[in-house]
Scaffold this motif. Structure first.
Motif, PDB file in Angstrom:
ATOM      1  N   SER A   1       0.676  -0.951   0.481  1.00  0.00           N
ATOM      2  CA  SER A   1       0.335  -0.019  -0.198  1.00  0.00           C
ATOM      3  C   SER A   1       1.210   1.724   0.742  1.00  0.00           C
ATOM      4  O   SER A   1       0.795   2.236  -0.625  1.00  0.00           O
ATOM      5  CB  SER A   1      -1.045  -0.012   1.473  1.00  0.00           C
ATOM      6  N   LEU A   2       1.785   1.299   0.765  1.00  0.00           N
ATOM      7  CA  LEU A   2       2.720   2.106   0.863  1.00  0.00           C
ATOM      8  C   LEU A   2       3.345   3.068  -0.255  1.00  0.00           C
ATOM      9  O   LEU A   2       3.895   4.173  -1.118  1.00  0.00           O
ATOM     10  CB  LEU A   2       3.879   1.904   2.352  1.00  0.00           C
ATOM     11  N   ASN A   3       3.705   1.500  -1.367  1.00  0.00           N
ATOM     12  CA  ASN A   3       4.511   1.754  -2.677  1.00  0.00           C
ATOM     13  C   ASN A   3       3.320   2.229  -3.679  1.00  0.00           C
ATOM     14  O   ASN A   3       3.785   3.185  -4.873  1.00  0.00           O
ATOM     15  CB  ASN A   3       4.696   0.332  -3.246  1.00  0.00           C
ATOM     16  N   GLN A   4       2.207   1.594  -3.377  1.00  0.00           N
ATOM     17  CA  GLN A   4       0.960   2.608  -4.692  1.00  0.00           C
ATOM     18  C   GLN A   4       1.097   3.455  -3.932  1.00  0.00           C
ATOM     19  O   GLN A   4       0.642   4.458  -4.956  1.00  0.00           O
ATOM     20  CB  GLN A   4      -0.311   1.883  -3.620  1.00  0.00           C
ATOM     21  N   PHE A   5       0.769   4.411  -2.523  1.00  0.00           N
ATOM     22  CA  PHE A   5       0.831   6.022  -2.697  1.00  0.00           C
ATOM     23  C   PHE A   5       2.271   6.403  -3.468  1.00  0.00           C
ATOM     24  O   PHE A   5       1.433   7.781  -3.660  1.00  0.00           O
ATOM     25  CB  PHE A   5       1.153   6.003  -0.868  1.00  0.00           C
ATOM     26  N   ARG A   6       2.571   5.358  -3.450  1.00  0.00           N
ATOM     27  CA  ARG A   6       4.041   6.900  -3.821  1.00  0.00           C
ATOM     28  C   ARG A   6       3.979   6.681  -5.207  1.00  0.00           C
ATOM     29  O   ARG A   6       4.883   7.836  -5.665  1.00  0.00           O
ATOM     30  CB  ARG A   6       5.974   6.064  -2.987  1.00  0.00           C
TER      31      ARG A   6
ATOM     32  N   PHE B   1      -3.825  19.991   1.612  1.00  0.00           N
ATOM     33  CA  PHE B   1      -2.119  19.701   1.698  1.00  0.00           C
ATOM     34  C   PHE B   1      -1.154  19.221   1.120  1.00  0.00           C
ATOM     35  O   PHE B   1      -1.787  18.395   0.201  1.00  0.00           O
ATOM     36  CB  PHE B   1      -1.515  19.986   3.294  1.00  0.00           C
ATOM     37  N   PHE B   2       0.265  19.304   0.938  1.00  0.00           N
ATOM     38  CA  PHE B   2       1.188  18.477   0.073  1.00  0.00           C
ATOM     39  C   PHE B   2       1.540  17.171   1.344  1.00  0.00           C
ATOM     40  O   PHE B   2       2.591  17.639   1.833  1.00  0.00           O
ATOM     41  CB  PHE B   2       1.554  18.967  -0.159  1.00  0.00           C
ATOM     42  N   PRO B   3       1.668  16.130   0.291  1.00  0.00           N
ATOM     43  CA  PRO B   3       1.722  15.124   1.736  1.00  0.00           C
ATOM     44  C   PRO B   3       3.319  14.462   0.851  1.00  0.00           C
ATOM     45  O   PRO B   3       2.969  14.276  -0.135  1.00  0.00           O
ATOM     46  CB  PRO B   3       1.017  13.737   1.410  1.00  0.00           C
ATOM     47  N   VAL B   4       4.166  14.930   1.487  1.00  0.00           N
ATOM     48  CA  VAL B   4       5.269  14.611   1.513  1.00  0.00           C
ATOM     49  C   VAL B   4       6.279  13.716   0.980  1.00  0.00           C
ATOM     50  O   VAL B   4       6.795  13.371   0.721  1.00  0.00           O
ATOM     51  CB  VAL B   4       6.589  15.988   1.399  1.00  0.00           C
ATOM     52  N   ALA B   5       5.954  13.130   2.072  1.00  0.00           N
ATOM     53  CA  ALA B   5       6.887  11.089   2.424  1.00  0.00           C
ATOM     54  C   ALA B   5       5.781  10.745   3.382  1.00  0.00           C
ATOM     55  O   ALA B   5       5.126  11.626   4.010  1.00  0.00           O
ATOM     56  CB  ALA B   5       8.204  11.915   3.042  1.00  0.00           C
TER      57      ALA B   5
ATOM     58  N   TYR C   1      11.999  13.917   1.008  1.00  0.00           N
ATOM     59  CA  TYR C   1      11.037  14.312   0.939  1.00  0.00           C
ATOM     60  C   TYR C   1      10.893  14.688  -0.712  1.00  0.00           C
ATOM     61  O   TYR C   1      11.718  14.481  -0.940  1.00  0.00           O
ATOM     62  CB  TYR C   1      10.518  15.741   1.658  1.00  0.00           C
ATOM     63  N   ASN C   2       9.018  14.592  -1.313  1.00  0.00           N
ATOM     64  CA  ASN C   2       9.160  14.917  -2.697  1.00  0.00           C
ATOM     65  C   ASN C   2       8.625  16.137  -2.779  1.00  0.00           C
ATOM     66  O   ASN C   2       7.129  17.319  -2.210  1.00  0.00           O
ATOM     67  CB  ASN C   2       7.485  13.830  -3.242  1.00  0.00           C
ATOM     68  N   LEU C   3       9.234  16.888  -2.958  1.00  0.00           N
ATOM     69  CA  LEU C   3       9.195  18.494  -3.068  1.00  0.00           C
ATOM     70  C   LEU C   3       9.077  19.194  -4.683  1.00  0.00           C
ATOM     71  O   LEU C   3       8.961  19.982  -5.063  1.00  0.00           O
ATOM     72  CB  LEU C   3      10.703  19.455  -1.867  1.00  0.00           C
ATOM     73  N   LEU C   4       8.472  17.595  -5.348  1.00  0.00           N
ATOM     74  CA  LEU C   4       8.273  18.379  -6.720  1.00  0.00           C
ATOM     75  C   LEU C   4       6.814  18.210  -7.163  1.00  0.00           C
ATOM     76  O   LEU C   4       6.326  19.175  -7.378  1.00  0.00           O
ATOM     77  CB  LEU C   4       8.739  17.770  -7.825  1.00  0.00           C
ATOM     78  N   ASP C   5       6.043  16.550  -6.810  1.00  0.00           N
ATOM     79  CA  ASP C   5       5.061  16.644  -7.281  1.00  0.00           C
ATOM     80  C   ASP C   5       3.778  15.863  -6.717  1.00  0.00           C
ATOM     81  O   ASP C   5       3.011  14.607  -6.901  1.00  0.00           O
ATOM     82  CB  ASP C   5       5.564  16.048  -9.004  1.00  0.00           C
ATOM     83  N   ALA C   6       4.306  16.454  -5.460  1.00  0.00           N
ATOM     84  CA  ALA C   6       3.115  15.705  -4.165  1.00  0.00           C
ATOM     85  C   ALA C   6       1.592  16.216  -4.503  1.00  0.00           C
ATOM     86  O   ALA C   6       1.852  17.188  -5.072  1.00  0.00           O
ATOM     87  CB  ALA C   6       3.142  15.663  -2.687  1.00  0.00           C
ATOM     88  N   VAL C   7       0.800  14.746  -4.752  1.00  0.00           N
ATOM     89  CA  VAL C   7      -0.357  15.363  -4.884  1.00  0.00           C
ATOM     90  C   VAL C   7      -0.939  16.263  -3.966  1.00  0.00           C
ATOM     91  O   VAL C   7      -1.241  16.139  -3.028  1.00  0.00           O
ATOM     92  CB  VAL C   7      -1.730  13.919  -5.034  1.00  0.00           C
ATOM     93  N   SER C   8      -1.783  17.527  -4.376  1.00  0.00           N
ATOM     94  CA  SER C   8      -1.919  18.617  -3.251  1.00  0.00           C
ATOM     95  C   SER C   8      -3.832  17.743  -3.256  1.00  0.00           C
ATOM     96  O   SER C   8      -4.424  17.384  -3.883  1.00  0.00           O
ATOM     97  CB  SER C   8      -2.644  19.952  -3.930  1.00  0.00           C
ATOM     98  N   ARG C   9      -3.486  17.205  -1.696  1.00  0.00           N
ATOM     99  CA  ARG C   9      -4.971  16.599  -1.591  1.00  0.00           C
ATOM    100  C   ARG C   9      -5.647  17.197   0.246  1.00  0.00           C
ATOM    101  O   ARG C   9      -4.754  17.872   0.448  1.00  0.00           O
ATOM    102  CB  ARG C   9      -4.710  15.376  -1.512  1.00  0.00           C
TER     103      ARG C   9
END
Length: 547
Positions: free
Chosen positions: A316-321, A444-448, A462-470
């Motif tokens: 599930s974590l890998n899917q989130f990523r 917000f941006f979930p970065v990790a 952290y993902n500082l480029l393209d985290a999905v705003s949600r």
């Protein structure tokens, strides 16, 4: 009703007399709803029980809107108890007065009505509404809310043949009043009795939920409106192309399964590319140890050719990523979503919070950083607006770090935040069950998300480029999640666990974001029609904000 809906263009009227010229712009379109809220008897899993109906419907009617529409909902409360509606994920820009939670609004009393008026300003995507008081959400009153893109804004996929809302969630056969008494007595709700899709369990159903034409593509907006469990969702024999998460267009990856955690909404495109026949929508409950478990009173149909989803947190974590923001797609305005470079903004404050469970007076309570929220008779926002907050609550009742002790105190929990600060929130989950968190008024941006304990060194991942705003984020067992956001929406906003018994027993708080200018540019005034209660009921109204 599929596809995007057109909205009326703003009209500019020029009036010139001598040297005077005035420009008047028409308001954005209005859409109106009248809701008659009543009790009714339903039997979604074969057990007759009392439910909350809207205009006789369970689930309630869908709200189908377009970016910048003004939504007006006149709610008539024909229950024998107070009522509020909240709009999950709708940002209510400058307008926490319409948020519909106990910290911002006095309830709609039995036999009365109240009209919500809010604008879905600069938003698109998939949301839902629900009754927010007590355990009312457990027995209905919820429904889908979609915000379509305006026709002049390009969307990164072709218009689907149709657009369907899919509300999934666990379901109890207990009444909401008995569940409330159970929690008040210090006990837990236990496991649900079943899982529903759009109010149906599949038990003895003869008519299909949805019909698709061969070769056509359909949009499904899937929201988990349940109380306790993450759900794994799939459509037998079909792949799902993810196109939107909670108001943001995504990179369009294909999935056989999607984990949809409490409070979350996903949009997928599904093409009817298989041989014509009936196909199942499958939803499995994720257990506390994050596998699957059968429900005690419910066994789904035997489904050939549809193996169970992969087990475990890692999958599930890998899917989130794999979820990524589509940086080239327009959002509510004709500019790329990724034009807001959140990764280049300096963090001004880090708030680290941890959920916990313990007892107070021998009864079960849930807490954040050692404080278990308790609603007051006077809504927090009203007390603040009238300047009597010292009689109702204290600011910063919790620290920005979890305490070393396990003690829990009950009180209204409010964090004071600085307007327009850019903050980092770390959610830590030391428990064995998965958590899901939601913040009203913001995306917000979930970065990790990672296993273990957070430390500043983790920022390098952290993902500082393209985290999905949600607006909702899950936290896996013995793990942490980090989000970033700009506190640019003045108001009093609810941060809560989406596990409803946890929320009811205190695992929530409010963030007060005050604009020092006290200007209508930043926040609207209290509506004249808003009901008053508690200690502000007979106080003179404060001077209104001005430009």
């Amino acid at each position: 009703m599929g596809g995007r809906k057109s909205s009326l263009a703003n009209l500019a009227w020029l009036m010139a007399t001598g040297t005077l010229m005035m420009v008047v712009r028409a308001e954005d379109p209005y859409i109106f709803f009248t809701w008659n809220v009543t009790y009714g008897t339903i039997s979604p899993i074969g057990v007759p029980q009392q439910a909350i109906l809207i205009n006789g419907q369970f689930p309630g009617p869908n709200i189908n809107s377009t970016t910048n529409n003004n939504i007006v909902v006149n709610v008539f409360n024909n229950l024998d108890e107070p009522l509020l509606f909240s709009w999950n994920g709708v940002q209510q820009r400058k307008n926490s007065w319409q948020d519909g939670v106990a910290g911002t609004n006095c309830p709609i009393m039995p036999g009365t009505n109240y009209t919500y008026h809010f604008q879905v300003k600069d938003q698109i995507g998939s949301y839902y509404y629900y009754p927010s008081l007590g355990m009312q959400k457990a027995v209905g009153g919820f429904g889908g809310l979609r915000i379509n893109s305006r026709l002049l804004i390009p969307v990164p996929f072709a218009d689907p043949e149709d657009d369907y809302t899919v509300l999934i969630g666990d379901w109890y056969t207990k009444s909401h009043t008995s569940m409330k008494k159970l929690l008040d007595s210090g006990r837990s709700l236990g496991r649900p009795a079943g899982v529903l899709i759009n109010g149906k369990s599949g038990k003895d159903e003869k008519e299909p939920l949805f019909t698709m034409k061969a070769g056509e593509t359909y949009r499904y907006r899937i929201c988990n409106v349940g109380l306790k469990n993450s759900l794994n969702f799939r459509i037998q024999g079909h792949t799902m192309k993810l196109v939107e998460i909670e108001g943001s267009h995504t990179v369009q990856n294909a999935y056989k399964w999607l984990d949809v955690h409490l409070g979350q909404c996903y949009s997928v495109l599904v093409t009817a590319d298989q041989s014509p026949k009936d196909y199942y929508m499958v939803h499995q409950v994720r257990s506390e140890r994050y596998g699957h478990h059968p429900l005690r009173k419910w066994k789904g149909p035997s489904i050939s050719g549809s193996p169970p989803a992969p087990e475990g947190v890692a999958w599930s974590l890998n899917q989130f990523r794999t979820f990524r923001w589509n940086l080239t797609a327009s959002a509510a305005r004709p500019n790329p979503q990724g034009s807001y470079h959140y990764g280049s903004i300096n963090i001004t404050r880090t708030i680290k919070i941890a959920n916990s469970a313990s007892t107070v007076g021998g009864k079960l309570r849930y807490a954040i950083n050692g404080a278990s929220h308790e609603d007051s008779d006077t809504p927090l926002k009203l007390a603040e607006y009238y300047g009597v907050q010292d009689k109702v609550f204290k600011y910063n009742t919790i620290a920005d770090e979890p305490p070393a002790h396990d003690n829990i105190t009950k009180q209204p929990v409010v964090i004071n935040a600085i307007f327009r600060n850019f903050v980092e929130i770390i959610f830590e989950n030391p428990e064995k069950s998965i958590q899901s968190w939601h913040l009203d008024g913001y995306s917000f941006f979930p970065v990790a998300i990672e296993a273990g304990t957070w430390s500043p060194e983790k920022r390098k991942n952290y993902n500082l480029l393209d985290a999905v705003s949600r607006y909702t984020i899950q936290v896996y067992p013995k793990s942490w999640a980090a989000v970033m956001l700009t506190l640019d929406n003045a108001g009093m906003w609810n941060l809560r666990s989406e596990s409803w018994e946890r929320r009811y027993l205190g695992q929530q708080l409010y963030i007060s974001v005050l604009s020092p200018a006290r200007s209508l540019r930043d926040e609207y005034n209290l509506p004249d029609t808003a009901p008053l209660c508690g200690i502000v009921k007979d106080l003179p109204k404060p001077a209104p904000y001005t430009i």
